[in-house]
Design a protein around this motif. Sequence first.
Motif, PDB file in Angstrom:
ATOM      1  N   GLY A   1      -7.172 -49.701  45.190  1.00 54.96           N
ATOM      2  CA  GLY A   1      -8.568 -49.359  45.363  1.00 54.96           C
ATOM      3  C   GLY A   1      -9.474 -50.556  45.216  1.00 54.96           C
ATOM      4  N   PRO A   2     -10.764 -50.335  45.440  1.00 50.87           N
ATOM      5  CA  PRO A   2     -11.738 -51.431  45.444  1.00 50.87           C
ATOM      6  C   PRO A   2     -11.839 -52.115  44.085  1.00 50.87           C
ATOM      7  N   SER A   3     -12.136 -53.393  44.120  1.00 51.53           N
ATOM      8  CA  SER A   3     -12.366 -54.169  42.911  1.00 51.53           C
ATOM      9  C   SER A   3     -13.664 -53.731  42.250  1.00 51.53           C
ATOM     10  N   THR A   4     -13.734 -53.911  40.939  1.00 45.35           N
ATOM     11  CA  THR A   4     -14.963 -53.613  40.202  1.00 45.35           C
ATOM     12  C   THR A   4     -15.935 -54.779  40.228  1.00 45.35           C
ATOM     13  N   LEU A   5     -15.544 -55.871  40.897  1.00 47.85           N
ATOM     14  CA  LEU A   5     -16.424 -57.033  40.955  1.00 47.85           C
ATOM     15  C   LEU A   5     -17.594 -56.819  41.899  1.00 47.85           C
ATOM     16  N   GLY A   6     -17.451 -55.880  42.831  1.00 47.01           N
ATOM     17  CA  GLY A   6     -18.538 -55.593  43.752  1.00 47.01           C
ATOM     18  C   GLY A   6     -18.768 -56.706  44.759  1.00 47.01           C
ATOM     19  N   ILE A   7     -17.686 -57.434  45.116  1.00 48.34           N
ATOM     20  CA  ILE A   7     -17.811 -58.535  46.074  1.00 48.34           C
ATOM     21  C   ILE A   7     -17.480 -58.013  47.468  1.00 48.34           C
ATOM     22  N   GLY A   8     -18.459 -58.002  48.365  1.00 46.41           N
ATOM     23  CA  GLY A   8     -18.220 -57.572  49.735  1.00 46.41           C
ATOM     24  C   GLY A   8     -17.910 -56.086  49.838  1.00 46.41           C
TER      25      GLY A   8
ATOM     26  N   VAL B   1      -2.567 -51.163  36.735  1.00 46.78           N
ATOM     27  CA  VAL B   1      -1.519 -52.179  36.840  1.00 46.78           C
ATOM     28  C   VAL B   1      -2.136 -53.572  36.969  1.00 46.78           C
ATOM     29  N   ALA B   2      -3.137 -53.704  37.823  1.00 58.30           N
ATOM     30  CA  ALA B   2      -3.790 -55.003  38.033  1.00 58.30           C
ATOM     31  C   ALA B   2      -5.268 -54.771  38.292  1.00 58.30           C
ATOM     32  N   LEU B   3      -6.112 -55.493  37.580  1.00 59.27           N
ATOM     33  CA  LEU B   3      -7.559 -55.383  37.718  1.00 59.27           C
ATOM     34  C   LEU B   3      -8.080 -56.588  38.485  1.00 59.27           C
ATOM     35  N   ASN B   4      -8.847 -56.301  39.545  1.00 62.60           N
ATOM     36  CA  ASN B   4      -9.470 -57.367  40.344  1.00 62.60           C
ATOM     37  C   ASN B   4      -8.422 -58.399  40.802  1.00 62.60           C
ATOM     38  N   LEU B   5      -7.341 -57.897  41.382  1.00 62.25           N
ATOM     39  CA  LEU B   5      -6.248 -58.755  41.834  1.00 62.25           C
ATOM     40  C   LEU B   5      -6.731 -59.675  42.961  1.00 62.25           C
TER      41      LEU B   5
ATOM     42  N   LEU C   1     -10.413 -61.394  49.235  1.00 64.36           N
ATOM     43  CA  LEU C   1      -9.804 -60.084  49.019  1.00 64.36           C
ATOM     44  C   LEU C   1      -9.566 -59.849  47.531  1.00 64.36           C
ATOM     45  N   PHE C   2     -10.239 -58.832  46.977  1.00 63.84           N
ATOM     46  CA  PHE C   2     -10.075 -58.449  45.580  1.00 63.84           C
ATOM     47  C   PHE C   2      -9.868 -56.931  45.534  1.00 63.84           C
ATOM     48  N   PHE C   3      -8.916 -56.487  44.714  1.00 62.75           N
ATOM     49  CA  PHE C   3      -8.690 -55.047  44.623  1.00 62.75           C
ATOM     50  C   PHE C   3      -7.960 -54.723  43.327  1.00 62.75           C
ATOM     51  N   ASN C   4      -7.935 -53.416  43.004  1.00 61.12           N
ATOM     52  CA  ASN C   4      -7.240 -52.921  41.817  1.00 61.12           C
ATOM     53  C   ASN C   4      -5.972 -52.184  42.233  1.00 61.12           C
ATOM     54  N   VAL C   5      -4.985 -52.164  41.339  1.00 57.54           N
ATOM     55  CA  VAL C   5      -3.713 -51.492  41.605  1.00 57.54           C
ATOM     56  C   VAL C   5      -3.429 -50.529  40.452  1.00 57.54           C
ATOM     57  N   TYR C   6      -2.979 -49.312  40.783  1.00 62.26           N
ATOM     58  CA  TYR C   6      -2.713 -48.288  39.780  1.00 62.26           C
ATOM     59  C   TYR C   6      -1.349 -47.647  40.042  1.00 62.26           C
ATOM     60  N   ILE C   7      -0.712 -47.188  38.953  1.00 65.07           N
ATOM     61  CA  ILE C   7       0.422 -46.264  39.048  1.00 65.07           C
ATOM     62  C   ILE C   7       0.001 -45.008  38.308  1.00 65.07           C
TER      63      ILE C   7
END
Length: 818
Positions: A359-366, A322-326, A311-317
């Motif tokens: 939202g989705p990670s920018t890593l493009g995994i899965g 806030v967090a990239l590829n968490l 599970l990888f994802f991004n977080v925004y306010i």
Amino acid sequence: MGYCKSSLLVWILPTMCLICVSLGVDNYRIDCGSPTNTPVGDRVFVADDFDSNILSTPQDVSVQTRKESISSAIDLALYQTARVLNGTSSYTFSIKEHGYYWIRLYFCPFVDGNYNLSIAKFSVSAQSFTLLSDFQPQDGSVVKEYCLNINSDNLVLTFTPSANSFAFLNALEIVSLPNDLIPDGARTVDPPIKYQTFTRRALETVARVNMGNQTVSPQNDTLWRLWVSDEPFLNHVNLVNFVSNFKAVNYSTKWHNIAPSSVYGTATRLNSQPDPNTAVNMTWFFPVDPGFEYLVRFHFCDIVSTSPAQLFFNVYINTWLVALNLDLSNLTSNVLGTPYFMDVVAKSSNSRNLGVSVGPSTLGIGYPDGILNGLEIMKLSNSRGSLAASDFEVSSTNKVWVILGVTIGGSFIAVLLSLFLFVFCKRRRRRSSLVAHSTEDHFVVDEDQISRTVENKYDSGTAIISSSKIGYRVPFVAIQEATANFSESLVVGVGGFGKVYKGVLRDGTKVAVKRGVSQQGLAEFRTEIEMLSQFRHRHLVSLIGYCHEKNEMIIIYEYMENGTLKNHLYGSDLPGLSWRQRLEICIGSARGLHYLHTGYAKPIIHRDVKSANILLDENLMAKVADFGISKTGPEIDETHVSTAVKGSFGYLDPEYLTRQHLTEKSDIYSFGVVMFEVLCGRPVIDPSLPREMVNLIEWVIEWEKRGELEKIIDPRLEGETKPDSLRKFGETAVKCLAECGIDRPTMGDVLWNLECALQLQGTDKRITLNGELAPQVNAIGNFEMSVCSTQFSMGSAGDLAGISMSGVFSQMVKAENR
């Protein structure tokens, strides 16, 4: 009327022992106006009808209502009585243990024989902090919760009625908090730096939300907190799944004070199953007061994965990252189901909404994925020690008057100076004229002096930020480092805005850096950042950051390894594209544009769709770029937006060009031109060709009418395209280029037909010598004809919102494989 101390409260030791639970010894709970103690769960709210030194008020007034007069949705236990305060009144509580305390104030207006509590208006302060200003509770019950760090031996809570009004209170709590609940500090998101501690700030709970569309009652929380369901705050419920998996939570007692296990056992998860290519964010919006900072606590627990690092994802306010590829597994020692929380501080600027997105990670995994289990938002007191919204509004009004006064005064002075300069210059010119007539010398005009008088009002780098709250600012020095001080060897493109450089950030991330050439492009600069910060989609280029300092206007995007579609079609020595690759690029671009047109309440019109603005990543996946002149489309009850014509020559919609009527159908026309470029591998206008071939649109439409498109396609595609696929592609492009916008398909229709053309291309290359398809392919063609015509007549393709058509075409694939 003089003020006197009223004998109202007596605290009985046995009762105090009941309410001094494990939270600490300094805990007070009062049922205001009640003649008896009131149990609420395992808590007891003490009566306040006896003598005490706790409350100082000018009058002893308590009021009571019947249960029938209060909505059944309200907890009746604490809202049957109230203490009315007719003058400035103070509650004074003895504090033995210094530290953080919750102050909970319960209000529910009702009508008593002598008092209508709904017209009460008052302010509340605690210590040196203003909690409420001109507060008027109405329409049901409300609990106001505050957190203060008390470092004195007394806590004083003061109620001050507004002019010709009074104050009231139904119940209150003063509760000591565990040491680990309030963080020592937290980083800010704009800019991302370590934040100061909260010991000198007051906090107000704005939202406490449990994701997964489930409410957690105070009885199920050791600190008696109410966690409301997140569903009312979700922007698009159809983009999420509500998940519940309590057994997966690896919960221990150390988490009791942070959040109950029921919060970590539910989650809201991004729903990517309808179309894995539609990588959008799930977003919640919370009402906030403008001008304040907010402590935001995210609660995470991976209850959806079957193994770590899935599970990888991004977080925004708002639009701040806030967090990239968490990666939760990396933060919880690869133990699934372990709770984790994250604190950040954000500012709402002038907005009355605070948006939180996952939202989705920018890593493009899965598949695109992301979860959130819980969220808490707490307002921080401002520099004046106030949490009251009206305090900010008064401050803003005062600023307006100050600015207005300075402007008027400055204008008056400017007029006087102008008159003085006019007279001075007139006399000087007259004197100079006499000298010119009397001598042979020539005059030299100092043009530098003129330029020096022009002041750049954007020098501070803050002007465009104040109203838009956009993006992640990157220091100019970091961009210089990433681009080797804008080395010419790193230039990968040049446009009207300026040059585009390839850059590498310190963490190794490749980026594209677009550097503006002058302040004349400020409007485009601001528009592009605002547009890109609003949406995330697999087929739209992603914004990484921006810089606006030292007169620089720089936008930083994800780097697209394979450059522009245009350079792969003509004008460069880049490798050519196969027909299947071209179809997939067109489909990706159409999905991105379809999202722009349908993803929001009002469509977003790109206005500059062209092959140079379609970028290709390392896998040749298409992403639409360059939103500098994009514009919000018409309202629901309007047909178009009237605006000046902007765009690129050769791609402009004739209806928009002649009548200045802009709609999303203008993008459709431009996309049709791109489709012709893809088909023929040549520019829109080529003066070097014979007259009948100069204009690509006229030339292709003529051959399409003859049914002979295969004779003019890019020579590199010879023998590669299947007739039905080519025909479907050509028909779709021609429909896009209709003179009247109303006759053009929607982008959903275009997307459907492109998917159809791709399926018709298939993998079978058996074509008879006369150009007819083999029998099994003809069967597919007949099936396609019926399906596509039905789809157009129903007009429902536009409702598909970019959903993959693989299911629709399953019969076609089976037919081809028979």
